[in-house]
Design a protein around this motif. Structure first.
Motif, mmCIF file in Angstrom:
data_model
loop_
_atom_site.group_PDB
_atom_site.id
_atom_site.type_symbol
_atom_site.label_atom_id
_atom_site.label_comp_id
_atom_site.label_asym_id
_atom_site.label_seq_id
_atom_site.Cartn_x
_atom_site.Cartn_y
_atom_site.Cartn_z
ATOM 1 N N SER A 144 -3.970 6.685 -7.543
ATOM 2 C CA SER A 144 -4.592 5.619 -8.443
ATOM 3 C C SER A 144 -5.047 4.389 -7.709
ATOM 4 O O SER A 144 -5.773 3.556 -8.067
ATOM 5 N N GLN A 145 -4.171 4.161 -6.671
ATOM 6 C CA GLN A 145 -4.298 2.837 -5.750
ATOM 7 C C GLN A 145 -5.105 2.966 -4.829
ATOM 8 O O GLN A 145 -5.166 1.983 -4.020
ATOM 9 N N GLU B 235 -1.948 -3.933 -0.343
ATOM 10 C CA GLU B 235 -3.144 -3.353 -1.070
ATOM 11 C C GLU B 235 -3.679 -2.051 0.215
ATOM 12 O O GLU B 235 -3.534 -2.394 1.479
ATOM 13 N N MET C 24 3.885 -0.608 -3.072
ATOM 14 C CA MET C 24 2.838 -0.749 -3.818
ATOM 15 C C MET C 24 3.298 -1.474 -4.959
ATOM 16 O O MET C 24 2.450 -2.378 -5.387
ATOM 17 N N ASP C 25 4.292 -1.119 -5.589
ATOM 18 C CA ASP C 25 5.114 -2.036 -6.708
ATOM 19 C C ASP C 25 5.418 -3.310 -6.629
ATOM 20 O O ASP C 25 5.124 -4.199 -7.325
ATOM 21 N N SER D 104 -6.917 -0.727 -0.221
ATOM 22 C CA SER D 104 -8.194 -0.747 -0.573
ATOM 23 C C SER D 104 -9.380 -0.480 0.501
ATOM 24 O O SER D 104 -10.386 0.205 0.379
#
Ligand SMILES: Nc1ncnc2c1ncn2[C@@H]1O[C@H](COP(=O)(O)OP(=O)(O)OP(=O)(O)O)[C@@H](O)[C@H]1O
Length: 765
Positions: A239-240, A210, A203-204, A212
């Motif tokens: 949070s993502q 992503e 993620m970083d 989503s």
């Protein structure tokens, strides 16, 4: 070669899929179980009852079914299950699948080994299938596990059951070097099976990564992932993720914390704890026992246990990596007669996976930390779970023993409790764990501490490991939250150190602070208040002897408290006894040995240890007690019964010994050189004398002999030999001319010349 499928075939396939999905959705919608109900309480459909769409257009009920075939599942999933020979559902599957197939959030709790994996793998496959998920849709599901091994195992189950589906899935776990290759492909994956750390790394770091569109989030061993240990990572991950998704949480020891559930934004989750009403919290086929074993007899007991179960597969839990390594390395040297393996978080991933696979295959003993305590399904064939160190709480106990007695198989477990930990037994019984208290058969115990002491003398590296095992065990007890059970000051630390074969008790600062002003347990060495500062300064002195600045020392201590970085961990991975010297220094730093106070030995009857390896030196004191090596170098401080080892004195003694040996070696070599030289001269003289005699007798034949001699010498000169001059002190290689060839060849030549001359002279006469 397979022929490419025609457009028509593909179209037909798609149409039939669409039809199947429509049917499944109608079927699911028609028989949704009531929210909050447990389908397990419903009777299964009668034998031979029609399944699916009925002639009147309605659908057969699926809540309450006990076979996978009775569920509204796609043909692809059903085929995968049939291939895996899964036909009847387990309780947790029966209870949760009707809810999860409707898209509801689940909080599932069921005993270890009861089939929770399929309870989330099936809805994941179905959800993506019904959404007609494809490669271009990206990540549709994340399955998270607290450990890499468990993630690997989940991935295998997913691959096996989902093999008829067309989804792409990937295993994302730490400790693998191919992170760049992973980054290139991760965006194409539909299902990610991962550990929290690796997922966050992607993620970083991974461009365009992503989630989503995520449809399903699964947390296996959910209580562990929601635990403080993963708090930061999990919060960052959540949070993502989109809030609109299905969330499935499973564990044998489920969390009910509202806070935890709020973090995950669960929507009216179905709480399905199928064994809550059960009389026991652990599998019924698991036979559980516990016994009191004093800390200093634990290794004797473990050794005896292993020797008594040489044909079993035994999983042994210890509380720290260092203990695992110490017990593994020492027991391996003592050859118990069964293969030994070890598994802990500081090994590199490939080795971890390899060991896990090997242990699944054949009888052996696996020493492990809690890294193997959750979720792992060692081919359903662990015979014994031995908990040498007490688990931190009841949940941890349940997961550890749950590595045996899985699904329909049986298993046995034994828990060693020190006298101060017996409260744990009550706590276990309170939580519906049917554990039987037994007494050890002391007659069958084979003491191993003496052998360990001998090993430590023979292999100094093991001493470091023993010290580290000692310190980390005490630290683990010190850090435990439940002080009703774990109290470091109640431990007989001197006896414990001795049981690891340590010649003296290492001192630990945190322990010293703890003991100050408290009652010191019986049998342990009191920390003399008056000398404590002196001890501390000696520690620095001792450290400086190894070339470490004081500052670095403090830093390493912090490192010890917080856990070491993964990279350093990997380096420690090789065969322990092959480790580099530099590492020893680091290890020595790590253990923070204060000036080691020599253990005050209890007076014992003089015994001859028949097991002692030949050549091991035993030192006795004036009263006939055996002294540990180096103890004779200890000083007795006035006013105290304790012995203190003067580091400087030890170093000085070692330096003297080294010097003595060096001088003796030099003298020996000089003598040997002299002896050889004399021998050579003697041989040369003998040869020369013989030659002179011949020359005197037959001068006329000189040419011939000379030419002969020349020819020989010429030949010899051509081949100047190169060899190692063992006489040389510095051991350098030398070119030696032929006149230095070995004595034997010189004699032979002389004799040959003599013979030739005699022959010629007889011909002339
Ligand atoms: N319906 C089934 N029929 C036959 N075997 C099953 C079924 N479901 C699961 N199993 C088998 O039971 C064993 C245990 O399953 P699983 O690993 O999913 O247990 P678990 O509940 O997740 O355990 P833990 O709590 O320790 O993680 C596995 O070997 C699995 O193949």
């Amino acid at each position: 070669m397979r022929r490419p499928k025609s457009k028509k075939f593909k179209l037909q396939n798609r149409l039939s899929e669409v039809k199947e999905i429509e049917l499944l959705e109608s079927w699911i919608a028609s028989g949704k179980p009531d929210s909050g109900s447990n389908p397990l309480s419903l009777p299964p459909p009668p034998k031979g009852a029609p399944i699916g769409r009925l002639p009147d257009g309605s659908f057969s009920p699926y809540a309450g079914s006990d076979k996978f075939s009775q569920l509204p599942l796609s043909k692809r999933t059903k085929d995968g299950l049939a291939d895996g020979k899964y036909s009847k559902m387990t309780d947790i599957q029966r209870a949760s699948l009707p809810h999860s197939l409707c898209g509801r959030d689940i909080l599932g709790a069921a005993k270890t080994g009861s089939g929770k994996t399929l309870a989330f793998v099936i809805p994941v496959l179905e959800k993506l299938y019904k959404a007609r998920w494809g490669p271009e849709d990206g990540v549709g599901c994340i399955i998270m596990s607290p450990t890499r091994e468990l993630a690997g195992q989940l991935f295998e189950v997913l691959k096996s059951v989902g093999k008829h589906h067309g989804f792409s899935a990937g295993l994302l776990i730490g400790g693998r070097k191919d992170v760049d290759a992973e980054k290139e492909r991760v965006n194409e994956l539909n299902i990610l099976v991962c550990t929290p750390g690796r997922l966050l790394q992607h993620m970083d770091e991974t461009p365009n990564f992503e989630c989503s569109q995520l449809q399903v989030l699964v947390l296996d061993e959910a209580d562990r992932i929601l635990d403080v240990g993963f708090k930061k990572e999990l919060n960052a991950i959540i949070s993502q993720l989109p809030k609109h998704r299905q969330t499935l949480l499973f564990s044998a020891t489920q969390t009910k914390s509202v806070q935890d559930l709020a973090r995950l934004s669960l929507k009216d989750p179905e709480y399905l704890s199928v064994h809550e009403e059960s009389a026991t919290a652990t599998p019924n086929r698991l036979e559980q026992t516990a016994m009191v074993v004093p800390l200093d007899q634990k290794l004797d007991m473990l050794w005896s246990f292993i020797k008594a179960h040489l044909n079993s597969r035994i999983l042994v839990f210890l509380s720290s990596c260092k203990q695992v390594r110490f017990v593994f390395e020492t027991f391996k040297k003592l050859r118990p007669g069964i293969p030994l393996k070890c598994l802990h978080g500081r090994m590199n991933q490939e080795r971890r996976m390899g060991i896990y696979a090997q242990f699944c295959e054949k009888r052996s003993v696996l020493f492990s930390t809690d890294v193997a305590s959750r979720g792992l399904d060692f081919n359903k064939a662990v015979d014994w779970v031995v908990q040498v160190d007490c688990p931190e709480d009841v949940a941890s106990y349940i997961h550890r023993v749950g590595r045996t007695a899985r699904y329909l198989s049986g298993g046995r477990s034994i828990l060693f409790l020190t006298p101060s930990e017996t409260k744990m037994l009550e706590k276990l019984q309170e939580k519906k764990i049917p554990i039987r208290f037994i007494k050890a058969n002391t007659k069958r115990v084979q003491p191993v501490s003496g052998l360990l002491a001998a090993l430590l003398v023979k292999y100094p590296n093991l001493q470091y490991l023993a010290q580290r095992a000692f310190i980390t065990y005490l630290r683990s007890i010190h850090k435990q939250r439940d002080k009703e059970i774990f109290e470091v000051t109640k431990l007989p630390i001197d006896e414990f150190a001795a049981s690891l074969g340590l010649p003296m008790t290492p001192k630990v600062r945190f322990l010293k602070q703890k003991v100050k002003g408290k009652k010191v347990p019986e049998g342990s060495t009191p920390v003399p208040e008056s000398n404590s500062d002196e001890n501390a300064s000696k520690l620095v002195g001792g450290s400086l002897a190894t070339g470490r600045p004081e500052k670095a020392e403090l830093k390493l201590d912090e490192g010890l408290a917080t856990g070491r970085p993964e990279k350093a961990e990997l380096e420690l991975d090789g065969d322990f006894l092959q480790e580099k010297e530099a590492q020893h220094v680091e290890e020595a730093t790590d253990i923070r040995v204060d000036v080691p106070a020599t253990r005050v030995l209890k007076k014992k009857k003089l015994k001859i240890n028949v097991h002692r390896p030949v050549g091991t030196r035993v030192v006795f004191d004036d009263e006939g007690n055996t002294l540990p090596p180096l103890a004779q170098l200890a000083d007795t401080k006035t006013g105290s019964d304790s012995f203190y080892l003067d580091k400087e004195k030890v170093n000085q003694r070692y330096a003297e010994l080294r010097e003595e040996m060096r001088v003796a070696d030099k003298v020996d070599k000089a003598l040997d050189r002299q002896r050889r030289k004399e021998k050579r001269i003697k041989q040369k003289l003998k040869w020369k004398r013989g030659r002179d005699e011949e020359e005197g007798d037959v001068e006329s034949e000189d040419d011939i002999s000379a030419s002969d001699g020349e020819a020989t010498t010429g030949k010899r000169n051509k081949k100047a030999k190169v060899y190692f001059d063992s006489d040389s002190d510095d051991g350098e290689r030398k070119n030696v001319q032929d006149n230095a060839v070995s004595v034997t060849s010189a004699i032979t030549l002389a004799e040959q010349e003599e013979l030739a001359l005699k022959l010629l002279s007889s011909m002339h006469s």
